[in-house]
Design a protein around this motif. Structure first.
Motif, PDB file in Angstrom:
ATOM      1  N   UNK A  37     -36.146 -16.384 -72.379  1.00 14.63           N
ATOM      2  CA  UNK A  37     -34.737 -16.343 -71.775  1.00 14.63           C
ATOM      3  C   UNK A  37     -35.614 -17.764 -71.087  1.00 14.63           C
ATOM      4  N   UNK A  38     -34.697 -18.988 -70.594  1.00  9.03           N
ATOM      5  CA  UNK A  38     -35.137 -19.985 -69.702  1.00  9.03           C
ATOM      6  C   UNK A  38     -35.266 -19.733 -68.277  1.00  9.03           C
ATOM      7  N   UNK A  82     -28.832 -10.566 -65.928  1.00  7.48           N
ATOM      8  CA  UNK A  82     -28.973 -10.342 -67.724  1.00  7.48           C
ATOM      9  C   UNK A  82     -30.014 -10.290 -68.570  1.00  7.48           C
ATOM     10  N   UNK A  83     -31.005 -10.777 -67.544  1.00  7.49           N
ATOM     11  CA  UNK A  83     -32.732 -10.004 -67.855  1.00  7.49           C
ATOM     12  C   UNK A  83     -32.442  -9.245 -68.550  1.00  7.49           C
ATOM     13  N   UNK A  84     -32.072  -8.001 -67.230  1.00  6.98           N
ATOM     14  CA  UNK A  84     -32.454  -6.562 -67.117  1.00  6.98           C
ATOM     15  C   UNK A  84     -31.539  -6.005 -68.032  1.00  6.98           C
ATOM     16  N   UNK A  85     -30.356  -6.319 -68.469  1.00  8.94           N
ATOM     17  CA  UNK A  85     -29.664  -6.183 -69.139  1.00  8.94           C
ATOM     18  C   UNK A  85     -29.758  -6.287 -70.599  1.00  8.94           C
ATOM     19  N   UNK A  86     -30.039  -7.412 -70.925  1.00 11.82           N
ATOM     20  CA  UNK A  86     -30.716  -7.506 -72.560  1.00 11.82           C
ATOM     21  C   UNK A  86     -31.762  -6.859 -72.376  1.00 11.82           C
ATOM     22  N   UNK A 144     -29.109 -16.804 -73.599  1.00 14.49           N
ATOM     23  CA  UNK A 144     -28.835 -17.610 -73.338  1.00 14.49           C
ATOM     24  C   UNK A 144     -28.192 -17.675 -71.569  1.00 14.49           C
ATOM     25  N   UNK A 145     -27.887 -17.863 -70.142  1.00 14.87           N
ATOM     26  CA  UNK A 145     -26.937 -17.943 -69.393  1.00 14.87           C
ATOM     27  C   UNK A 145     -26.705 -19.242 -68.669  1.00 14.87           C
ATOM     28  N   UNK A 146     -26.031 -19.161 -68.513  1.00 16.63           N
ATOM     29  CA  UNK A 146     -24.781 -20.822 -67.707  1.00 16.63           C
ATOM     30  C   UNK A 146     -24.729 -20.185 -66.026  1.00 16.63           C
ATOM     31  N   UNK A 147     -24.512 -20.771 -65.431  1.00 17.89           N
ATOM     32  CA  UNK A 147     -23.848 -20.602 -64.199  1.00 17.89           C
ATOM     33  C   UNK A 147     -23.199 -21.707 -63.705  1.00 17.89           C
ATOM     34  N   UNK A 148     -22.148 -21.135 -62.888  1.00 29.38           N
ATOM     35  CA  UNK A 148     -20.212 -21.334 -62.414  1.00 29.38           C
ATOM     36  C   UNK A 148     -20.605 -22.661 -61.436  1.00 29.38           C
TER      37      UNK A 148
END
Length: 242
Positions: free
Chosen positions: A221-222, A152-156, A184-188
């Motif tokens: 990002x975090x 996600x960071x790479x895409x952004x 903001x990323x949320x893991x499942x």
């Protein structure tokens, strides 16, 4: 009244490439003619097609043709979020840096063109299941499901670089455009981790302001330890911690 020729399989012989609004009117017109002829089945077919086109149009931003806030809200609160894959979901809020200055310096027509081109640039390179929506004003949202945090960071950041390197001067000499991104990323990974889209949006918004404070043209990002921005802040040897 003269009869109209409609394909026997209920599909009208419509010319290719007709704009959505014209196609909507065409379906409505054909439905009206068919109704006067008593062909209610095909009239209903064209009315349904007109309704589907109108609904699809209501989910698109009229200026940029990207999805709008209504579509974003429906998606975030729909079943797609609850059934997303184990890697998680990323939501990025994107804001054009100093966009008021673009409007003040070059005019609102140039500003509108910038918004359209930024929307196109943000959409490029997204995974098939991801999408871009205009969040409001000069702000956009990227929704990237089934993605881990690192990707996600790479895409952004790829989107940030794409916008910064775009040949904006071909629109107007002296024009340059950059974006700031809060991701903001949320893991499942945890089975009891419930989807909370509003909370995730608030996190992305807070990170967006962090990117702005760090000097703009950055992705905030975090990670597991702290909040960070890329590229590196001028006063940091590695990253900016919140």
């Amino acid at each position: 009244m003269a009869e109209v020729s409609v394909a026997a399989d209920d599909e009208a012989a419509l010319p290719p490439g007709v704009p959505g609004t014209d196609l909507l009117s065409l379906h409505e017109s054909i439905a009206g003619v068919l109704a006067t002829q008593g062909d209610w089945r095909r009239a209903y077919h064209h009315l349904k097609s007109a309704f589907d086109l109108a609904r699809a149009g209501s989910l698109r931003d009229t200026l940029t043709s990207s999805y709008n806030r209504r579509y974003l809200d429906q998606w975030l609160h729909g079943p797609a979020v609850e059934h997303r894959g184990p890697p998680g979901i990323a939501i990025a809020l994107v804001d054009l840096d100093l966009f008021k200055k673009v409007n003040d310096t070059f005019g609102h027509l140039v500003g509108d063109r910038v918004l359209r081109e930024v929307a196109d640039l943000l959409q490029q390179g997204l995974p098939p299941e991801a999408f871009c929506a205009r969040y409001g004003g000069e702000e956009f949202a990227l929704v990237i499901p089934d993605v881990d945090a690192a990707r996600a960071v790479r895409i952004a950041d790829t989107a940030r670089i794409r916008v910064a390197r775009h040949p904006w001067r071909r629109i107007r000499q002296g024009l340059s455009v950059t974006i700031s991104v809060g991701l903001a990323h949320e893991s499942r990974a945890e089975p009891d981790h419930a989807a909370e889209p509003e909370r995730q949006l608030r996190r992305a918004d807070a990170l967006l302001y962090m990117a702005k404070r760090a000097g703009r043209n950055k992705v905030a990002y975090r990670d597991k330890e702290s909040s960070r921005t890329i590229p590196r802040s001028m006063n940091s040897a590695d990253a900016t911690d919140a």
